[in-house]
Design an enzyme around this catalytic site. Structure first.
Site, PDB file in Angstrom:
ATOM      1  N   LYS A  11      34.527 -11.186  11.030  1.00 38.20           N
ATOM      2  CA  LYS A  11      35.948 -11.496  10.830  1.00 38.20           C
ATOM      3  C   LYS A  11      36.231 -11.902   9.376  1.00 38.20           C
ATOM      4  O   LYS A  11      37.330 -11.746   8.882  1.00 38.20           O
ATOM      5  CB  LYS A  11      36.403 -12.623  11.764  1.00 38.20           C
ATOM      6  CG  LYS A  11      36.148 -12.382  13.247  1.00 38.20           C
ATOM      7  CD  LYS A  11      37.260 -11.619  13.915  1.00 38.20           C
ATOM      8  CE  LYS A  11      37.113 -11.492  15.434  1.00 38.20           C
ATOM      9  NZ  LYS A  11      35.821 -11.014  15.931  1.00 38.20           N
TER      10      LYS A  11
HETATM   11  C1  LIG Z   1      35.452 -10.002  16.856  1.00 42.97           C
HETATM   12  C2  LIG Z   1      34.025  -9.619  17.017  1.00 42.97           C
HETATM   13  C3  LIG Z   1      33.634  -8.391  17.598  1.00 42.97           C
HETATM   14  C4  LIG Z   1      34.641  -7.402  18.147  1.00 42.97           C
HETATM   15  O1  LIG Z   1      35.363  -6.762  17.141  1.00 42.97           O
HETATM   16  P1  LIG Z   1      36.741  -6.017  17.496  1.00 42.97           P
HETATM   17  O2  LIG Z   1      37.296  -5.609  16.196  1.00 42.97           O
HETATM   18  O3  LIG Z   1      37.576  -7.036  18.202  1.00 42.97           O
HETATM   19  O4  LIG Z   1      36.389  -4.856  18.372  1.00 42.97           O
HETATM   20  C5  LIG Z   1      32.283  -8.091  17.681  1.00 42.97           C
HETATM   21  N1  LIG Z   1      31.348  -8.967  17.261  1.00 42.97           N
HETATM   22  C6  LIG Z   1      31.682 -10.153  16.707  1.00 42.97           C
HETATM   23  C7  LIG Z   1      30.596 -11.085  16.276  1.00 42.97           C
HETATM   24  C8  LIG Z   1      33.018 -10.524  16.557  1.00 42.97           C
HETATM   25  O5  LIG Z   1      33.325 -11.719  16.024  1.00 42.97           O
END
Ligand SMILES: *Cc1c(COP(=O)(O)O)cnc(C)c1O
Length: 495
Positions: free
Chosen positions: A112
């Site tokens: 993120k």
């Molecule tokens: C948010 C997240 C995901 C999923 O990503 P999306 O873009 O919501 O599909 C996968 N792994 C981690 C560690 C995340 O924080």
């Protein structure tokens, strides 16, 4: 060429990129999409000579066409700096015949950060461009990860403040410590006595409260959202797909034009959609492999063409993928429906009313780039152990889901296309699950105790993000009742 943005539910009206970033969601509830996905105007061979920041500029300028060169470069340089613990920003690591694209070198050691470190700058620049003088107040409800990444991104960014609500007894010990030790004069973190849904509902109610909006405006404030459906989060994610492909080009692992597969551990469908956009921009991509955990709504969708969220919600060891409504999928639906906003709106209405919708055969044929796969809890743990025992490399639980899905796919198809797996979190963030997968003797020990064990096992340094919170003072200790969330916001803003 100027790229404009329109809603997936109404193609009649267009807005500029900066307006789409400011609004987040379109008024009709749809998601903003570019009127057409722009192609790269620099060759991949030339990009192969660039660093991360320069690559980011080449990709993002194609989407954010109302930003000047100076504005965009300024945002990029403020985002991708020493907050990341490596100059490469997103290193590509080869292990066991596959490439792991490490997206966890930012402030909160999860992917993120790739978008949330730049979103605050895109947002404040957008506000300036649109002559908005109010202070932007970011309001977020979090079940753990997004809240911390947003706090780290917005901390001390001029012209903004951020208020995060989390369920007091609903996040992990590490997640809570990460949030309550957050520095920054413009940050507020509040535990609520309810659960995540209560926090989310409370935030939504404030977003929709017209009277509150008026009082805010009179006092020089307005709300905005750092939610993953914001185009200002999607566009920065396209960058690392272009970057990782061009790294392989640079070191001779792929020849010009040779396709690679991407495997992405998926929840809200934002990360993998960015890979799809990269393909549409001109990156040679074979398959986009969408990996789910036991909440395998997306796997079933790619198999059958039916999206059905009417099922049990399963809590897994990869919590950031525990999602039954993948919001960003709406952008793919719109594309495969031939950019038919009315058809998209109908399907989303069916999802809201009945929890399911079915796509046509024609639409199904248009998503043949995608392959769905899923891994059980048992398989995921086995994959962590397998990769560790074979290579000494330790995967986090989310990355392990993707890795397990890939090996399954490869076994079945014998597809030997070079493959990049998006590695979305540091194993340090999920130390308990990771260490017990490697050895059952760690069962029952807490996250903090297992961090030292993980460091010894993996032979890697404990990331600063983890080291810091062990001794950092608690700066936020407010807890409130769910019904008092708005009062808290009013108190913080002094309105
Ligand atoms: C948010 C997240 C995901 C999923 O990503 P999306 O873009 O919501 O599909 C996968 N792994 C981690 C560690 C995340 O924080």
């Amino acid at each position: 060429m100027e790229v404009m943005y329109q809603s997936t539910r109404n193609s009649g009206k267009t807005v500029t990129a900066s307006q789409a970033i400011l609004k987040g969601l379109a008024d009709d509830g749809g998601l903003f999409v570019p009127t057409s996905i722009p192609a790269l105007d620099t060759s991949l061979e030339d990009i192969a000579k660039m660093n991360y920041q320069e690559t980011a500029y080449q990709v993002m300028k194609q989407f954010l066409t109302d930003f000047t060169e100076e504005e965009l470069k300024n945002c990029i340089n403020r985002a991708y700096d020493s907050k990341f613990d490596t100059k490469e920003i997103a290193p590509l690591v080869e292990k066991d015949g596959v490439y792991y694209l490490e997206l966890f070198h930012g402030a909160t050691i999860a992917f993120k950060d790739m978008a949330l470190s730049i979103l605050p700058h895109l947002l404040t620049t957008s506000a300036r461009k649109n002559k908005i003088t109010n202070q932007i107040v970011i309001l977020t409800a979090t079940s753990g990860d997004t809240g911390k990444a947003a706090l780290a991104g917005f901390a001390d960014v001029e012209g903004t403040s951020i208020i995060v609500f989390y369920p007091k007894n609903g996040v992990s010990a590490i997640q809570e410590r990460q949030m309550v030790t957050q520095k920054g004069n413009n940050t507020s973190v509040i535990g609520i006595t309810g659960n995540f849904d209560d926090a989310q509902s409370g935030v939504k109610a404030m977003f929709n409260n017209k009277e509150l909006a008026k009082v805010m405006d009179n006092n020089g404030y307005q709300f905005s959202s750092a939610n993953s459906i914001n185009i200002g989060r999607l566009v920065p994610q396209v960058v690392y797909y272009v970057y990782s492909y061009t790294r392989l080009l640079a070191n001779g692992a792929v020849k010009a034009g040779e396709p690679v597969n991407f495997v992405v551990p998926t929840g809200n469908f934002g990360n993998i959609l960015a890979a799809f956009y990269a393909k549409n921009m001109g990156v040679p991509v074979g398959k986009l492999i969408c990996a789910s955990n036991e909440n395998k709504v997306l796997y079933d969708f790619f198999e059958t063409g039916v999206y059905d969220k009417n099922r049990e919600f399963i809590l897994t060891t990869s919590p950031s993928m525990d999602i039954l409504i993948s919001s960003n999928l709406e952008r793919l639906i719109y594309k495969i429906a031939g950019e038919d906003a009315e058809a998209t709106a109908d399907m989303m209405a069916a999802l809201a009313n009945t929890g399911k919708y079915t796509i046509t055969d024609e639409m199904k044929a248009r998503m043949k780039d995608f392959i769905g796969g899923w891994a059980s809890e048992e398989k995921t743990a086995e994959e962590i152990k397998r990769v560790y025992e074979k290579t000494g490399y330790v995967l986090d639980t989310h990355t392990a889901v993707a890795s397990a899905v890939y090996h399954d796919y490869k076994m079945k198809t014998q597809d030997d296309t070079k493959t990049i797996i998006a590695s979305t979190a540091s194993p340090y963030k999920f130390a308990t699950s990771v260490m017990t997968a490697i050895d059952k003797k760690y069962e029952g020990m807490d996250d903090f105790a297992l961090i030292d064990e993980l460091s010894k096992t993996a032979g890697t340094k404990i990331p600063n993000a983890v080291e810091e919170i062990r001794s950092a003072p608690v700066l936020h200790d407010t807890v409130c009742d769910t019904k008092d969330m708005q009062k808290m916001v009013e108190k913080i803003l002094g309105i």
